[in-house]
Motif scaffolding. Structure first.
Motif, PDB file in Angstrom:
ATOM      1  N   ASP A 255     -20.962  67.431 136.587  1.00 13.94           N
ATOM      2  CA  ASP A 255     -19.732  66.653 136.177  1.00 13.94           C
ATOM      3  C   ASP A 255     -18.801  67.207 136.148  1.00 13.94           C
ATOM      4  OD1 ASP A 255     -20.315  68.238 134.150  1.00 13.94           O
ATOM      5  OD2 ASP A 255     -20.249  66.297 133.015  1.00 13.94           O
ATOM      6  N   ILE A 256     -17.670  66.751 136.067  1.00 11.88           N
ATOM      7  CA  ILE A 256     -16.618  67.464 136.228  1.00 11.88           C
ATOM      8  C   ILE A 256     -15.425  67.658 134.958  1.00 11.88           C
ATOM      9  CG2 ILE A 256     -15.745  67.355 138.040  1.00 11.88           C
ATOM     10  CD1 ILE A 256     -13.803  65.138 138.166  1.00 11.88           C
ATOM     11  N   ASP A 257     -15.032  68.585 133.867  1.00 12.37           N
ATOM     12  CA  ASP A 257     -14.356  68.190 132.898  1.00 12.37           C
ATOM     13  C   ASP A 257     -12.934  68.773 133.353  1.00 12.37           C
ATOM     14  OD1 ASP A 257     -16.699  68.528 130.786  1.00 12.37           O
ATOM     15  OD2 ASP A 257     -17.234  70.526 132.124  1.00 12.37           O
ATOM     16  N   LEU A 258     -11.753  67.711 132.958  1.00 12.06           N
ATOM     17  CA  LEU A 258     -10.312  67.654 132.842  1.00 12.06           C
ATOM     18  C   LEU A 258     -10.418  67.562 132.320  1.00 12.06           C
ATOM     19  CD1 LEU A 258     -10.574  65.068 135.995  1.00 12.06           C
ATOM     20  CD2 LEU A 258     -11.513  67.296 136.099  1.00 12.06           C
ATOM     21  N   ILE A 259      -8.867  68.485 132.043  1.00 13.94           N
ATOM     22  CA  ILE A 259      -7.782  68.124 130.816  1.00 13.94           C
ATOM     23  C   ILE A 259      -6.522  67.803 131.394  1.00 13.94           C
ATOM     24  CG2 ILE A 259      -6.276  69.360 129.378  1.00 13.94           C
ATOM     25  CD1 ILE A 259      -8.312  71.585 128.589  1.00 13.94           C
ATOM     26  N   VAL A 260      -5.730  67.006 131.034  1.00  9.99           N
ATOM     27  CA  VAL A 260      -5.084  65.911 131.318  1.00  9.99           C
ATOM     28  C   VAL A 260      -3.590  66.498 131.108  1.00  9.99           C
ATOM     29  CG1 VAL A 260      -4.331  63.794 132.674  1.00  9.99           C
ATOM     30  CG2 VAL A 260      -5.895  64.577 132.539  1.00  9.99           C
ATOM     31  N   LEU A 261      -2.229  66.939 131.724  1.00 11.43           N
ATOM     32  CA  LEU A 261      -1.515  67.792 130.767  1.00 11.43           C
ATOM     33  C   LEU A 261       0.112  66.588 131.353  1.00 11.43           C
ATOM     34  CD1 LEU A 261      -1.800  71.282 130.028  1.00 11.43           C
ATOM     35  CD2 LEU A 261      -2.620  69.102 128.288  1.00 11.43           C
ATOM     36  N   PHE A 262       0.746  66.220 130.685  1.00  7.82           N
ATOM     37  CA  PHE A 262       1.903  65.836 131.701  1.00  7.82           C
ATOM     38  C   PHE A 262       3.937  67.008 131.105  1.00  7.82           C
ATOM     39  CE2 PHE A 262       1.806  63.268 128.484  1.00  7.82           C
ATOM     40  CZ  PHE A 262       2.893  63.550 127.590  1.00  7.82           C
ATOM     41  N   ASP A 263       3.773  67.485 131.631  1.00  3.28           N
ATOM     42  CA  ASP A 263       5.592  68.198 131.224  1.00  3.28           C
ATOM     43  C   ASP A 263       6.643  67.199 131.691  1.00  3.28           C
ATOM     44  OD1 ASP A 263       7.754  69.613 131.459  1.00  3.28           O
ATOM     45  OD2 ASP A 263       7.229  71.432 132.317  1.00  3.28           O
ATOM     46  N   PRO A 264       7.087  66.184 130.083  1.00  2.00           N
ATOM     47  CA  PRO A 264       8.746  65.260 130.541  1.00  2.00           C
ATOM     48  C   PRO A 264       9.396  66.513 130.918  1.00  2.00           C
ATOM     49  CG  PRO A 264       7.873  66.320 128.019  1.00  2.00           C
ATOM     50  CD  PRO A 264       6.748  67.071 128.833  1.00  2.00           C
ATOM     51  N   ASP A 265       9.892  66.893 131.017  1.00  2.00           N
ATOM     52  CA  ASP A 265      10.898  67.867 131.765  1.00  2.00           C
ATOM     53  C   ASP A 265      11.157  67.578 133.217  1.00  2.00           C
ATOM     54  OD1 ASP A 265      12.016  68.085 128.783  1.00  2.00           O
ATOM     55  OD2 ASP A 265      11.095  70.723 128.759  1.00  2.00           O
ATOM     56  N   ARG A 266       9.595  67.547 133.745  1.00  2.00           N
ATOM     57  CA  ARG A 266      10.038  67.534 135.204  1.00  2.00           C
ATOM     58  C   ARG A 266       9.532  66.517 135.686  1.00  2.00           C
ATOM     59  NH1 ARG A 266       9.382  72.186 138.022  1.00  2.00           N
ATOM     60  NH2 ARG A 266       9.062  74.231 136.808  1.00  2.00           N
TER      61      ARG A 266
ATOM     62  N   GLY B  64     -14.603  73.918 132.823  1.00  3.44           N
ATOM     63  CA  GLY B  64     -16.306  74.772 133.003  1.00  3.44           C
ATOM     64  C   GLY B  64     -16.900  74.682 133.878  1.00  3.44           C
ATOM     65  N   LYS B  65     -17.620  74.066 134.821  1.00  2.00           N
ATOM     66  CA  LYS B  65     -17.941  74.449 136.471  1.00  2.00           C
ATOM     67  C   LYS B  65     -16.753  74.349 137.190  1.00  2.00           C
ATOM     68  CE  LYS B  65     -23.043  74.218 135.185  1.00  2.00           C
ATOM     69  NZ  LYS B  65     -24.335  73.245 135.380  1.00  2.00           N
ATOM     70  N   LEU B  66     -16.184  73.164 137.137  1.00  5.58           N
ATOM     71  CA  LEU B  66     -14.861  73.389 137.843  1.00  5.58           C
ATOM     72  C   LEU B  66     -14.162  74.533 137.954  1.00  5.58           C
ATOM     73  CD1 LEU B  66     -13.917  71.460 140.374  1.00  5.58           C
ATOM     74  CD2 LEU B  66     -12.929  70.255 138.656  1.00  5.58           C
TER      75      LEU B  66
ATOM     76  N   LEU C 107     -13.028  63.567 129.735  1.00  6.41           N
ATOM     77  CA  LEU C 107     -12.155  64.256 129.246  1.00  6.41           C
ATOM     78  C   LEU C 107     -12.074  65.399 127.515  1.00  6.41           C
ATOM     79  CD1 LEU C 107      -9.810  61.325 129.834  1.00  6.41           C
ATOM     80  CD2 LEU C 107     -10.632  63.459 131.750  1.00  6.41           C
ATOM     81  N   ARG C 108     -13.666  65.715 127.378  1.00  2.00           N
ATOM     82  CA  ARG C 108     -13.349  65.789 125.963  1.00  2.00           C
ATOM     83  C   ARG C 108     -12.957  67.225 125.931  1.00  2.00           C
ATOM     84  NH1 ARG C 108     -19.810  63.533 124.892  1.00  2.00           N
ATOM     85  NH2 ARG C 108     -19.537  64.416 126.999  1.00  2.00           N
ATOM     86  N   LEU C 109     -12.645  68.036 126.851  1.00  2.00           N
ATOM     87  CA  LEU C 109     -12.260  69.546 126.421  1.00  2.00           C
ATOM     88  C   LEU C 109     -10.966  69.330 125.782  1.00  2.00           C
ATOM     89  CD1 LEU C 109     -14.298  71.438 128.856  1.00  2.00           C
ATOM     90  CD2 LEU C 109     -15.148  71.080 126.940  1.00  2.00           C
ATOM     91  N   ARG C 110     -10.261  68.915 126.212  1.00  2.00           N
ATOM     92  CA  ARG C 110      -9.174  68.231 125.357  1.00  2.00           C
ATOM     93  C   ARG C 110      -7.766  68.899 124.394  1.00  2.00           C
ATOM     94  NH1 ARG C 110     -10.619  63.368 125.358  1.00  2.00           N
ATOM     95  NH2 ARG C 110      -9.988  62.064 123.816  1.00  2.00           N
TER      96      ARG C 110
ATOM     97  N   GLU D 106     -18.311  76.526 140.481  1.00  2.00           N
ATOM     98  CA  GLU D 106     -19.530  76.838 139.651  1.00  2.00           C
ATOM     99  C   GLU D 106     -20.348  75.362 139.975  1.00  2.00           C
ATOM    100  OE1 GLU D 106     -20.472  79.307 136.867  1.00  2.00           O
ATOM    101  OE2 GLU D 106     -20.219  81.451 137.649  1.00  2.00           O
ATOM    102  N   LEU D 107     -19.797  74.437 140.664  1.00  2.00           N
ATOM    103  CA  LEU D 107     -20.332  72.710 140.219  1.00  2.00           C
ATOM    104  C   LEU D 107     -21.844  73.741 140.967  1.00  2.00           C
ATOM    105  CD1 LEU D 107     -17.786  70.226 140.733  1.00  2.00           C
ATOM    106  CD2 LEU D 107     -18.494  71.313 138.544  1.00  2.00           C
ATOM    107  N   ASN D 108     -22.845  72.399 140.493  1.00  2.00           N
ATOM    108  CA  ASN D 108     -24.124  72.140 141.594  1.00  2.00           C
ATOM    109  C   ASN D 108     -23.700  70.757 142.095  1.00  2.00           C
ATOM    110  OD1 ASN D 108     -25.397  70.887 139.609  1.00  2.00           O
ATOM    111  ND2 ASN D 108     -25.689  72.694 138.942  1.00  2.00           N
ATOM    112  N   TYR D 109     -25.108  69.966 142.250  1.00  2.00           N
ATOM    113  CA  TYR D 109     -25.000  69.138 143.308  1.00  2.00           C
ATOM    114  C   TYR D 109     -25.025  67.472 142.195  1.00  2.00           C
ATOM    115  CZ  TYR D 109     -26.342  70.962 147.193  1.00  2.00           C
ATOM    116  OH  TYR D 109     -26.845  72.013 148.287  1.00  2.00           O
ATOM    117  N   SER D 110     -25.399  68.697 140.691  1.00  2.00           N
ATOM    118  CA  SER D 110     -25.833  66.854 139.899  1.00  2.00           C
ATOM    119  C   SER D 110     -24.571  67.302 138.614  1.00  2.00           C
ATOM    120  CB  SER D 110     -26.719  66.909 139.173  1.00  2.00           C
ATOM    121  OG  SER D 110     -26.782  68.066 138.373  1.00  2.00           O
TER     122      SER D 110
END
Length: 204
Positions: A130-141, A118-120, A179-182, A124-128
């Motif tokens: 939120d931040i949209d995140l996707i958290v992934l992990f690579d089990p091989d690492r 998203g904006k992050l 986290l809903r964009l995952r 393009e973040l503004n003062y108000s």
């Protein structure tokens, strides 16, 4: 109030560019001091308040164009997330969950991936915003040495990451976190393996 008055005077004396750079440098060093979770949360919230102050000053004074204002807020979010991820990885390693490649820089080759969307992602973040995140992990690492499972461990760390960013305390909050964009958020865990994400995007 006296602390922020002194910080405001620092902005006036040295200018927003120099003060903002110092703020980011101090923020990046939080994890290196091995602070506990409550201290981490408090310092991040104070830093966010000061970030808003210096960016707002530069914005109102016309010192920074809109792109610089949004970019600075996004840069702060990047650094705050990096510090938080490093803190969580180091804490998990000290509890016997991980073997880190570099305990001084826990995020390096850790296998943990925190994607700003998203904006992050567009800086393009503004003062108000939120931040949209996707958290992934690579089990091989990831060299996992815990007692549950790698995915359960990463889900727990993701919950704590959201708490650090999102929870309102007497010092405020850092960023509302979504986290809903995952991939398929209705049925997937908070932290998704890279293989699972790759399969989802190839077949969706």
């Amino acid at each position: 109030m006296s602390i922020e008055f002194a910080f405001g005077r620092e902005i006036l004396e040295h200018g927003p560019d120099k003060v903002f750079a110092r703020l980011l440098t101090a923020l990046a060093r939080i994890q290196q001091r091995r602070v506990d979770l409550p201290s981490m949360m408090r310092e991040l919230r104070i830093a966010k308040r000061r970030c808003s102050l210096v960016v707002g000053f530069a914005d109102i004074a016309g010192s920074w164009p809109l792109e610089r204002v949004c970019g600075a807020l996004s840069q702060f979010a990047d650094v705050a997330l990096g510090v938080t991820a490093a803190h969580l990885l180091y804490s998990a390693a000290t509890e016997g969950e991980f073997t880190l490649e570099d305990e001084h820089n826990p995020e390096i080759n850790s296998g943990l991936i925190v994607l700003g969307m998203g904006k992050l992602g567009a800086r393009e973040l503004n003062y108000s915003s939120d931040i949209d995140l996707i958290v992934l992990f690579d089990p091989d690492r990831i060299t996992y040495t815990g007692n549950t499972s790698l995915q359960q461990c990463l889900i727990r760390l993701t919950r704590i990451l959201v708490k650090i960013m999102d929870e309102r305390t007497v010092d405020g909050y850092v960023f509302r976190t979504d986290l809903r964009l995952r991939p398929d958020p209705g049925s997937t865990p908070l932290a998704v393996s890279t293989l699972g994400a790759e399969f989802y995007y190839e077949t969706a």
